[in-house]
Design an enzyme around this catalytic site. Structure first.
Site, short mmCIF file in Angstrom:
data_model
loop_
_atom_site.label_atom_id
_atom_site.label_comp_id
_atom_site.label_asym_id
_atom_site.label_seq_id
_atom_site.Cartn_x
_atom_site.Cartn_y
_atom_site.Cartn_z
N CYS A 156 -29.21 50.06 -56.72
CA CYS A 156 -29.91 49.85 -57.99
C CYS A 156 -31.42 49.71 -57.84
CB CYS A 156 -29.34 48.62 -58.70
SG CYS A 156 -27.59 48.82 -59.14
N HIS A 296 -35.43 42.79 -63.71
CA HIS A 296 -34.18 43.51 -63.44
C HIS A 296 -33.20 43.20 -64.57
CE1 HIS A 296 -31.15 45.59 -61.14
NE2 HIS A 296 -30.34 44.55 -61.26
N GLU A 307 -32.89 35.77 -60.31
CA GLU A 307 -34.19 36.35 -60.64
C GLU A 307 -35.16 35.28 -61.16
OE1 GLU A 307 -35.77 40.19 -63.24
OE2 GLU A 307 -33.62 39.75 -63.08
N LYS A 328 -33.02 46.69 -70.12
CA LYS A 328 -31.60 47.00 -70.00
C LYS A 328 -30.83 46.53 -71.22
CE LYS A 328 -31.22 46.94 -64.93
NZ LYS A 328 -32.59 46.54 -64.55
N HIS A 333 -27.81 49.77 -67.94
CA HIS A 333 -28.13 49.77 -66.51
C HIS A 333 -27.68 51.09 -65.90
CE1 HIS A 333 -28.84 48.74 -62.50
NE2 HIS A 333 -28.12 47.63 -62.37
N PHE A 392 -26.73 45.83 -55.29
CA PHE A 392 -25.62 45.52 -54.39
C PHE A 392 -26.01 45.91 -52.96
CE2 PHE A 392 -21.99 45.95 -57.74
CZ PHE A 392 -22.39 44.75 -58.29
#
Length: 408
Positions: A156, A296, A307, A328, A333, A392
């Site tokens: 990502c 994010h 975050e 997002k 996403h 991830f």
């Protein structure tokens, strides 16, 4: 730009500043068997967007999105006189040709009935789908780019990292100009099933537009998306010499990995905080100089809290004063593509002085107690915009855009 709810840069911009989520029930296949049945889809017709039947037949949707987004970037940058031997390509993607590979496996295996498949039933372009580098090759061929061409696949964070790679190529004098960005088209049964299995995506199927809720106490996971965005990266003097339209300057890029867990995050936000501190050091800025953060903001409890901790760790008290938002909440996403989409949004924020809101943020998570710009866009003169990504595998990336000195 090709993004959900908008087929161009201007349509995308209007949607994110309006805070109108482009999320709906999945239309590309029957989502009924799945826990999460919603996604942010692009209303994308490759033929209407200028791709030929041959291009459509030999490429996966993620390549098609990339070609059309790159067309817009190249046209806007007016690259006609650029030395093609010094033109490079940096393409980010997390999952590559997922749709084509799954479709061809279904055909070749007769819906999984045959363990040993007959390759003769698959399209002759299956190798191009298997190898993600085909995306960079298609872009290089389309624009006659004979410089470095690479694919960056870091989950990502791929979109930020692809622009970061372009930044390094220009710094190292490997290229004068690099077409940099990312594309992903992951909305397919296999991807939906994978995220269902770990319960990462939102099951709020009855109200799709309210499903993506970053930093909200009522969030239930992220919403899958798709799309592509490209920027033209070149040395500032080179851009000025040819009279290019300059949106912003890359003033810092950093990446870290946490080595902690395949999908988990350390709650203290250490690695992401380190990446943020690094880009501030590169740009020779104080935390208080950051005027906007594109978060994010995936909408999972774990990520949003991680975050928030990273901002507090890296920025100190300044973290409570800087406006932050997650687009997002509007465009979903799109895995590897979202980093470049968010960086493009930062460039437009710097240019237009308007901060897009976080849609659906009605009741903030008490542990996410920063200024996440709920619901309504905000006017602001922004000199420096930060974007971060978390993926991830422990990937953590940060990039800082600033107004060029003469425009400050």
């Amino acid at each position: 730009m090709v993004a959900p709810g908008g087929g161009s840069r201007e349509e995308f911009w209007q949607r994110i500043v309006d805070g109108r989520p482009a999320i709906r029930r999945i239309s590309r296949f029957d989502p009924e068997p799945f826990r999460s049945q919603i996604a942010a889809e692009c209303d994308f017709d490759p033929a209407a967007s200028g791709l030929t039947p041959r291009e459509v037949r030999r490429t996966d949707r993620f390549v098609q999105l990339a070609l059309v987004a790159a067309d817009e970037a190249v046209a806007d940058a007016e690259l006609g006189g650029v030395d093609r031997d010094r033109l490079g390509v940096s393409l980010g993607t997390a999952v590559g040709s997922t749709i084509r590979l799954e479709d061809e496996y279904v055909v070749a295996s007769d819906h999984g009935r045959n363990w040993v498949v007959d390759h003769r039933h698959a399209l002759p372009f299956l190798y191009q789908s298997l190898v993600p580098s085909s995306g960079a090759a298609e872009l290089a061929t389309r624009f006659g780019a004979h410089g470095p061409a690479a694919v960056v696949s870091t989950g990502c964070t791929s979109g930020i990292d692809a622009i970061g790679h372009a930044y390094s190529l220009v710094q190292d004098d490997e290229a004068d100009v690099v077409l940099a960005g990312a594309s992903d088209a992951p909305i397919s049964p296999i991807t939906v099933a994978c995220f269902d299995a770990i319960r990462a995506t939102s099951p709020r199927n009855a109200e799709p537009t309210a499903a993506s809720r970053p930093f909200d106490n009522d969030r239930q996971g992220f919403v899958l998306g798709e799309g592509a965005a490209f920027l033209v990266v070149e040395e500032l003097g080179h851009a000025r010499a040819r009279g290019a339209r300059i949106y912003c300057e890359v003033t810092g890029y950093a990446a870290r990995a946490n080595g902690y867990h395949m999908t988990g995050l350390r709650p203290d936000g250490f690695e992401l905080g380190e990446a943020i501190a690094d880009v501030l050091h590169q740009a020779r800025l104080d935390p208080s100089d950051v005027g906007y953060i594109s978060a994010h903001g995936s909408g999972t409890r774990q990520n949003d809290r991680h975050e928030t901790a990273a901002y507090k760790r890296a920025l100190g008290e300044a973290a409570r004063k800087v406006p932050i938002s997650s687009i997002k909440s509007v465009v979903g996403h799109s895995l590897g593509a979202i980093g470049s989409i968010e960086m493009a949004a930062c460039a437009l924020v710097l240019q237009r002085g308007l901060i897009p809101p976080t849609a659906n943020l009605h009741t903030a998570d008490p542990e996410c107690d920063l200024d996440y710009t709920p619901l309504v866009a905000r006017e602001a003169v922004v000199q420096h915009a930060l974007s971060v990504g978390s993926g991830f595998g422990g990937f953590q990336s940060a990039m800082l855009f600033g107004k060029p000195a003469e425009e400050s």
